[in-house]
Write a protein that holds these residues in place. Structure first.
Motif, mmCIF file in Angstrom:
data_model
loop_
_atom_site.group_PDB
_atom_site.id
_atom_site.type_symbol
_atom_site.label_atom_id
_atom_site.label_comp_id
_atom_site.label_asym_id
_atom_site.label_seq_id
_atom_site.Cartn_x
_atom_site.Cartn_y
_atom_site.Cartn_z
ATOM 1 N N CYS A 26 78.199 64.672 13.943
ATOM 2 C CA CYS A 26 79.101 63.554 14.244
ATOM 3 C C CYS A 26 80.564 63.983 14.089
ATOM 4 O O CYS A 26 81.400 63.656 14.927
ATOM 5 C CB CYS A 26 78.776 62.382 13.325
ATOM 6 S SG CYS A 26 79.708 60.889 13.694
ATOM 7 N N SER A 29 81.502 66.186 16.928
ATOM 8 C CA SER A 29 81.623 65.350 18.114
ATOM 9 C C SER A 29 83.009 64.710 18.198
ATOM 10 O O SER A 29 83.649 64.723 19.248
ATOM 11 C CB SER A 29 80.541 64.274 18.099
ATOM 12 O OG SER A 29 80.720 63.365 19.142
ATOM 13 N N LYS A 30 83.461 64.173 17.085
ATOM 14 C CA LYS A 30 84.779 63.521 17.053
ATOM 15 C C LYS A 30 85.912 64.515 17.286
ATOM 16 O O LYS A 30 86.869 64.222 17.996
ATOM 17 C CB LYS A 30 84.981 62.815 15.711
ATOM 18 C CG LYS A 30 84.102 61.590 15.548
ATOM 19 C CD LYS A 30 84.259 60.990 14.164
ATOM 20 C CE LYS A 30 83.281 59.830 13.970
ATOM 21 N NZ LYS A 30 83.313 59.324 12.588
ATOM 22 N N ASN A 35 79.876 64.543 23.148
ATOM 23 C CA ASN A 35 78.910 63.577 22.643
ATOM 24 C C ASN A 35 77.992 64.222 21.603
ATOM 25 O O ASN A 35 77.541 65.354 21.774
ATOM 26 C CB ASN A 35 78.094 63.056 23.832
ATOM 27 C CG ASN A 35 77.160 61.949 23.451
ATOM 28 O OD1 ASN A 35 76.173 62.174 22.761
ATOM 29 N ND2 ASN A 35 77.471 60.759 23.916
ATOM 30 N N GLN A 36 77.693 63.485 20.532
ATOM 31 C CA GLN A 36 76.840 64.006 19.465
ATOM 32 C C GLN A 36 75.456 64.382 19.980
ATOM 33 O O GLN A 36 74.884 65.386 19.564
ATOM 34 C CB GLN A 36 76.713 62.999 18.328
ATOM 35 C CG GLN A 36 75.856 63.518 17.189
ATOM 36 C CD GLN A 36 75.583 62.482 16.120
ATOM 37 O OE1 GLN A 36 76.114 61.387 16.152
ATOM 38 N NE2 GLN A 36 74.746 62.845 15.176
ATOM 39 N N CYS A 37 74.937 63.606 20.892
ATOM 40 C CA CYS A 37 73.631 63.900 21.475
ATOM 41 C C CYS A 37 73.646 65.250 22.192
ATOM 42 O O CYS A 37 72.700 66.026 22.099
ATOM 43 C CB CYS A 37 73.225 62.784 22.435
ATOM 44 S SG CYS A 37 71.589 62.995 23.160
ATOM 45 N N THR A 38 74.741 65.535 22.880
ATOM 46 C CA THR A 38 74.882 66.813 23.574
ATOM 47 C C THR A 38 74.897 67.956 22.573
ATOM 48 O O THR A 38 74.245 68.986 22.784
ATOM 49 C CB THR A 38 76.170 66.831 24.426
ATOM 50 O OG1 THR A 38 76.096 65.773 25.391
ATOM 51 C CG2 THR A 38 76.359 68.161 25.135
#
Length: 75
Positions: A26, A29-30, A35-38
Motif C-alpha cells: 500500500c 502504491s501511494k 495500483n496496489q493490486c498491480t
C-alpha cells in the motif's frame, strides 16, 4: 545461428527492495502511483511490469531499473 538474450524481471527483487525500505504494498502504491493490486500481481509473478511501471517503481524505491531487472536469459 543467432542466440537471442533478454533480461528477465525478478519479482523477488522488487519485494526485497520494498521490504528493505519497510514499505507495505500500500505504501509503495501511494509513492509510485501504481495500483496496489498491480504491485501484488507483479510480486507474485502473475504480471510483468511494462517500462513505465518499472521506471515508476525504481523511482519510488530509489534504485535503478537495472537493479530490479535480473540477469540475461535465453529467449
Amino acid at each position: 545461428m543467432v542466440v537471442r538474450m533478454k533480461r528477465k524481471f525478478h519479482q523477488i527483487k522488487l519485494m526485497k527492495y520494498r521490504l528493505d525500505r519497510n514499505l507495505s504494498q500500500c505504501d509503495l502504491s501511494k509513492i509510485s502511483g501504481i495500483n496496489q493490486c498491480t504491485i501484488c500481481l507483479i510480486e507474485s509473478g502473475k504480471r510483468m511490469p511494462n517500462l513505465i511501471t518499472l521506471v515508476k517503481l525504481s523511482k519510488a524505491l530509489e534504485c535503478s531499473t537495472d537493479s530490479l531487472i535480473g540477469e540475461l536469459v535465453d529467449d
